[in-house]
Design an enzyme around this catalytic site. Structure first.
Site, PDB file in Angstrom:
ATOM      1  N   SER A 139      -2.569   0.458  -4.460  1.00  6.75           N
ATOM      2  CA  SER A 139      -3.089   1.610  -3.723  1.00  6.75           C
ATOM      3  C   SER A 139      -4.386   2.128  -4.337  1.00  6.75           C
ATOM      4  CB  SER A 139      -2.046   2.729  -3.746  1.00  6.75           C
ATOM      5  OG  SER A 139      -2.604   3.935  -3.266  1.00  6.75           O
ATOM      6  N   ALA A 140      -5.294   2.589  -3.486  1.00  6.97           N
ATOM      7  CA  ALA A 140      -6.544   3.201  -3.963  1.00  6.97           C
ATOM      8  C   ALA A 140      -6.283   4.582  -4.546  1.00  6.97           C
ATOM      9  CB  ALA A 140      -7.533   3.319  -2.800  1.00  6.97           C
ATOM     10  N   SER A 141      -5.103   5.137  -4.287  1.00 12.29           N
ATOM     11  CA  SER A 141      -4.805   6.509  -4.711  1.00 12.29           C
ATOM     12  C   SER A 141      -4.657   6.621  -6.222  1.00 12.29           C
ATOM     13  CB  SER A 141      -3.508   6.986  -4.045  1.00 12.29           C
ATOM     14  OG  SER A 141      -3.140   8.240  -4.584  1.00 12.29           O
ATOM     15  N   LYS A 142      -5.394   7.572  -6.797  1.00 15.11           N
ATOM     16  CA  LYS A 142      -5.245   7.848  -8.235  1.00 15.11           C
ATOM     17  C   LYS A 142      -4.003   8.702  -8.485  1.00 15.11           C
ATOM     18  CE  LYS A 142      -9.994   7.438  -9.838  1.00 15.11           C
ATOM     19  NZ  LYS A 142     -11.121   7.387  -8.932  1.00 15.11           N
ATOM     20  N   ASN A 143      -3.423   9.219  -7.401  1.00 11.50           N
ATOM     21  CA  ASN A 143      -2.243  10.083  -7.522  1.00 11.50           C
ATOM     22  C   ASN A 143      -0.934   9.353  -7.245  1.00 11.50           C
ATOM     23  OD1 ASN A 143      -3.741  12.649  -7.910  1.00 11.50           O
ATOM     24  ND2 ASN A 143      -4.521  12.162  -5.882  1.00 11.50           N
ATOM     25  N   LYS A 193     -10.723  -1.540  -1.601  1.00 10.37           N
ATOM     26  CA  LYS A 193     -10.478  -2.447  -0.483  1.00 10.37           C
ATOM     27  C   LYS A 193     -11.636  -2.277   0.503  1.00 10.37           C
ATOM     28  CE  LYS A 193      -5.541  -1.390  -0.987  1.00 10.37           C
ATOM     29  NZ  LYS A 193      -4.431  -0.612  -0.413  1.00 10.37           N
ATOM     30  N   GLU A 218       0.436  -3.366   4.675  1.00  6.95           N
ATOM     31  CA  GLU A 218      -0.738  -2.510   4.794  1.00  6.95           C
ATOM     32  C   GLU A 218      -0.798  -1.816   6.150  1.00  6.95           C
ATOM     33  OE1 GLU A 218      -3.436  -1.135   3.819  1.00  6.95           O
ATOM     34  OE2 GLU A 218      -3.731  -1.890   1.786  1.00  6.95           O
ATOM     35  N   ASP A 219      -1.399  -0.620   6.180  1.00  5.91           N
ATOM     36  CA  ASP A 219      -1.564   0.067   7.469  1.00  5.91           C
ATOM     37  C   ASP A 219      -3.037   0.234   7.836  1.00  5.91           C
ATOM     38  OD1 ASP A 219      -2.257   2.081   5.584  1.00  5.91           O
ATOM     39  OD2 ASP A 219      -1.747   3.635   7.045  1.00  5.91           O
ATOM     40  N   ARG A 231     -12.092   7.777  -2.601  1.00  2.81           N
ATOM     41  CA  ARG A 231     -12.349   9.219  -2.493  1.00  2.81           C
ATOM     42  C   ARG A 231     -13.837   9.533  -2.293  1.00  2.81           C
ATOM     43  NH1 ARG A 231     -10.336  12.327  -7.543  1.00  2.81           N
ATOM     44  NH2 ARG A 231      -8.436  11.253  -6.941  1.00  2.81           N
ATOM     45  N   ASP A 247       0.880  -1.158   0.000  1.00  2.70           N
ATOM     46  CA  ASP A 247       0.000   0.000   0.000  1.00  2.70           C
ATOM     47  C   ASP A 247       0.928   1.221   0.000  1.00  2.70           C
ATOM     48  OD1 ASP A 247      -2.375   1.547   0.333  1.00  2.70           O
ATOM     49  OD2 ASP A 247      -1.911   1.725   2.463  1.00  2.70           O
ATOM     50  N   LEU A 248       0.389   2.387  -0.308  1.00  2.03           N
ATOM     51  CA  LEU A 248       1.244   3.581  -0.398  1.00  2.03           C
ATOM     52  C   LEU A 248       1.193   4.422   0.877  1.00  2.03           C
ATOM     53  CD1 LEU A 248       3.051   5.385  -2.216  1.00  2.03           C
ATOM     54  CD2 LEU A 248       0.957   6.470  -3.026  1.00  2.03           C
ATOM     55  N   ASP A 249       0.006   4.973   1.155  1.00  4.31           N
ATOM     56  CA  ASP A 249      -0.145   5.882   2.296  1.00  4.31           C
ATOM     57  C   ASP A 249       0.071   5.157   3.608  1.00  4.31           C
ATOM     58  OD1 ASP A 249      -0.836   7.726   0.444  1.00  4.31           O
ATOM     59  OD2 ASP A 249      -2.958   7.811   0.935  1.00  4.31           O
ATOM     60  N   LYS A 269      -9.306   5.977   6.481  1.00  2.64           N
ATOM     61  CA  LYS A 269      -8.117   5.176   6.129  1.00  2.64           C
ATOM     62  C   LYS A 269      -8.460   4.047   5.161  1.00  2.64           C
ATOM     63  CE  LYS A 269      -4.351   5.421   9.445  1.00  2.64           C
ATOM     64  NZ  LYS A 269      -3.533   4.653  10.362  1.00  2.64           N
ATOM     65  N   GLY A 270      -7.779   4.012   4.031  1.00  7.26           N
ATOM     66  CA  GLY A 270      -7.945   2.928   3.066  1.00  7.26           C
ATOM     67  C   GLY A 270      -9.266   2.952   2.304  1.00  7.26           C
ATOM     68  N   VAL A 271      -9.998   4.084   2.392  1.00  6.41           N
ATOM     69  CA  VAL A 271     -11.319   4.191   1.768  1.00  6.41           C
ATOM     70  C   VAL A 271     -11.222   5.057   0.509  1.00  6.41           C
ATOM     71  CG1 VAL A 271     -13.684   5.033   2.177  1.00  6.41           C
ATOM     72  CG2 VAL A 271     -12.453   3.907   4.008  1.00  6.41           C
ATOM     73  N   THR A 319       1.303  10.387   3.190  1.00  7.58           N
ATOM     74  CA  THR A 319       0.500  11.418   2.528  1.00  7.58           C
ATOM     75  C   THR A 319      -0.794  11.648   3.299  1.00  7.58           C
ATOM     76  OG1 THR A 319      -0.550   9.801   1.114  1.00  7.58           O
ATOM     77  CG2 THR A 319       1.401  10.873   0.230  1.00  7.58           C
TER      78      THR A 319
END
Length: 219
Positions: free
Chosen positions: A115-119, A146, A170-171, A50, A10-12, A46-48, A18
């Protein structure tokens, strides 16, 4: 039992922090809408995804809005967030993350971002982490958030590694559930109180070694 062949991250909160920028952007949006959004409220995001995060935030403010308005608000929040993260650099990589990614490379382990992040691509580029990944699965490539295991199953598929030979880092509880549902082992980064479903919980990637991964494989 398959030895571990791949690590999925995972990223964040795992590689970079971030989360503070998400929080600043959501807080700014709530202030514009006329209510306060606290760090405690932010834990629920967290992990949800946008749009799901926006629904939680609007719930905190007791607001119900039309879909087109929600779309515009999510866009505004994201623009602020992108503005914040565009100033990130390698100093924001979390302790032990770069060293562990280097260990993965040296030991022939494949790596993927999930990651769920589009960025995610912007963040990896700005922090110099892009070359450490064989596959990048971000929010632009998945249809289910997720705890659905889609992001990790896509990562494993792109790496050409079976799920049971993957370890996920994962966090967030939703991410750990996603890893479990994908049939992968999972190491939680953070508190054992919230991440108890992981195979192991550590405080950072600085506490992880390739030897620990092979221990997991033997269990």
């Amino acid at each position: 039992m398959n030895p571990i062949q791949a690590c999925l991250f995972d990223l964040d909160g795992v590689l970079v922090d971030t989360a503070k920028y998400h929080f600043l952007a959501w807080k700014r949006l709530a202030a514009e809408l006329g209510f306060e959004f606290t760090e405690q409220d932010n834990e629920k995001l967290k992990g949800v995804s946008r749009m799901a995060s926006l629904d939680i935030l609007l719930g905190v403010g007791g607001l119900q809005l039309e879909d087109n308005v929600k779309q515009e608000l999510a866009e505004r929040k994201n623009n602020w967030y992108v503005e914040y993260i565009s100033r990130m650099d390698a100093s924001e990589i979390l302790p032990g993350a770069l060293e562990f990614l280097q260990q993965c490379r040296e030991n022939g382990l494949k790596t993927a971002l999930g990651s769920a992040s589009k960025n995610a691509p912007i963040i990896l580029q700005n922090t110099g982490l892009t070359p450490y990944f064989d596959a990048i699965i971000d929010g632009t490539r998945t249809s289910s958030a997720k705890p659905d295991p889609e992001v990790f199953l896509l990562g494993a598929s792109e790496l050409g590694v079976p799920p049971e030979a993957c370890v996920v880092f994962e966090d967030a509880e939703a991410g750990i559930e996603a890893a479990r549902r994908a049939g992968m082992r999972c190491i939680g980064i953070g508190s054992p109180a919230t991440l108890g479903d992981a195979n192991r919980v550590v405080s950072s990637l600085g506490d992880v070694s390739v030897a620990l991964l092979q221990q997991l494989a033997a269990e």
